[in-house]
Design a protein around this motif. Structure first.
Motif, PDB file in Angstrom:
ATOM      1  N   LYS A  25       0.552  -1.087   0.072  1.00  0.00           N
ATOM      2  CA  LYS A  25      -0.429   0.071   0.180  1.00  0.00           C
ATOM      3  C   LYS A  25       0.825   1.103  -0.299  1.00  0.00           C
ATOM      4  O   LYS A  25       0.271   2.099  -0.765  1.00  0.00           O
ATOM      5  CB  LYS A  25      -0.859   0.354   1.363  1.00  0.00           C
ATOM      6  CG  LYS A  25      -2.520   1.144   1.225  1.00  0.00           C
ATOM      7  CD  LYS A  25      -2.798   1.017   2.444  1.00  0.00           C
ATOM      8  CE  LYS A  25      -4.031   2.252   2.720  1.00  0.00           C
ATOM      9  NZ  LYS A  25      -4.266   2.546   3.440  1.00  0.00           N
ATOM     10  N   THR A  29     -11.283   4.775  -4.656  1.00  0.00           N
ATOM     11  CA  THR A  29     -13.191   4.300  -4.696  1.00  0.00           C
ATOM     12  C   THR A  29     -13.648   4.574  -5.910  1.00  0.00           C
ATOM     13  O   THR A  29     -14.490   3.706  -6.146  1.00  0.00           O
ATOM     14  CB  THR A  29     -13.496   5.022  -3.790  1.00  0.00           C
ATOM     15  OG1 THR A  29     -12.844   6.548  -4.254  1.00  0.00           O
ATOM     16  CG2 THR A  29     -13.309   4.824  -2.230  1.00  0.00           C
ATOM     17  N   ASP A  44     -10.992   9.674  -8.741  1.00  0.00           N
ATOM     18  CA  ASP A  44      -9.866   9.960  -7.403  1.00  0.00           C
ATOM     19  C   ASP A  44      -9.012   8.913  -8.641  1.00  0.00           C
ATOM     20  O   ASP A  44      -7.777   9.311  -7.903  1.00  0.00           O
ATOM     21  CB  ASP A  44     -10.371   8.836  -6.824  1.00  0.00           C
ATOM     22  CG  ASP A  44     -11.267   9.619  -5.222  1.00  0.00           C
ATOM     23  OD1 ASP A  44     -11.296  10.656  -5.662  1.00  0.00           O
ATOM     24  OD2 ASP A  44     -12.134   9.115  -4.968  1.00  0.00           O
ATOM     25  N   GLU A  50      -9.134   2.101  -1.203  1.00  0.00           N
ATOM     26  CA  GLU A  50      -9.848   3.378  -0.928  1.00  0.00           C
ATOM     27  C   GLU A  50      -9.725   4.847  -1.701  1.00  0.00           C
ATOM     28  O   GLU A  50      -9.907   5.753  -1.065  1.00  0.00           O
ATOM     29  CB  GLU A  50      -9.440   4.177   1.107  1.00  0.00           C
ATOM     30  CG  GLU A  50      -8.362   3.954   1.404  1.00  0.00           C
ATOM     31  CD  GLU A  50      -7.261   2.964   1.331  1.00  0.00           C
ATOM     32  OE1 GLU A  50      -6.016   2.644   2.059  1.00  0.00           O
ATOM     33  OE2 GLU A  50      -8.190   1.789   1.448  1.00  0.00           O
ATOM     34  N   MET A  51      -8.040   4.653  -2.042  1.00  0.00           N
ATOM     35  CA  MET A  51      -7.957   5.754  -2.986  1.00  0.00           C
ATOM     36  C   MET A  51      -8.117   6.110  -4.634  1.00  0.00           C
ATOM     37  O   MET A  51      -7.927   6.700  -4.859  1.00  0.00           O
ATOM     38  CB  MET A  51      -5.984   5.648  -3.305  1.00  0.00           C
ATOM     39  CG  MET A  51      -5.372   5.788  -1.646  1.00  0.00           C
ATOM     40  SD  MET A  51      -5.352   7.119  -0.745  1.00  0.00           S
ATOM     41  CE  MET A  51      -4.711   8.328  -2.577  1.00  0.00           C
TER      42      MET A  51
END
Length: 172
Positions: A76, A108, A112, A105-106
């Motif tokens: 990550k 999504t 993004d 989550e980066m």
């Protein structure tokens, strides 16, 4: 990452086969185990009832053994710090795609994901791509590839011009 790739393949095959029961999914997932994995699985089945195990529990145990949390954090971090550097756009995009699964989550949504990809592009390309306000990832990749080809072409022509200019007048 081999363990993660294995689990991705298993899940894809289970989806294609339309297997719905966790017990059957686990049996099929462990069927291809060999050597160390087979021994590990045998110790797990001696301690737990596979018939009562959920697929999520199986994956948790599998990842604990073969894909530690510290390794996932490391990957990550590599994704978060990923920049193009000396890579081609294609190489950078491959690495971006490979590592993005460790920081979901980066990425999504499409915007993004696109923004993260563009922010890691080489300094020569990033401002030109950013100025286009691209919101679709595949379009950003395509534009970066086209820009890279154009930059390479200009660099070649510039080098040829320098060589031609440096050669001086032909000798008699």
């Amino acid at each position: 990452m081999v363990a993660d790739d294995y689990m991705d393949q298993v899940e894809t095959q289970l989806t294609l086969m339309d297997v719905t029961e966790d017990h059957l999914k686990i049996i099929l997932a462990t069927d291809k185990f060999s050597k160390d994995a087979k021994l590990w699985w045998k110790t797990v089945t001696n301690r737990q009832k596979v018939e009562e195990m959920s697929l999520d529990k199986f994956k948790e145990l599998f990842y604990e053994k073969y894909f530690s949390i510290s390794k996932r954090w490391e990957l990550k971090d590599q994704f978060l710090g990923l920049i193009q550097g000396n890579m081609t756009v294609a190489e950078y995009e491959n690495k971006f795609t490979s590592f993005s699964r460790f920081a979901p989550e980066m990425v999504t949504d499409e915007v993004d994901k696109t923004q993260k990809f563009v922010s890691g592009l080489h300094d020569r390309m990033r401002p030109l791509i950013m100025a286009q306000f691209i919101k679709v990832y595949s379009e950003a990749v395509e534009r970066a590839l086209m820009l890279e080809a154009d930059i390479k072409d200009k660099d070649v022509r510039k080098e040829q011009w320098k060589q031609k200019k440096g050669a001086g007048p032909p000798s008699e």
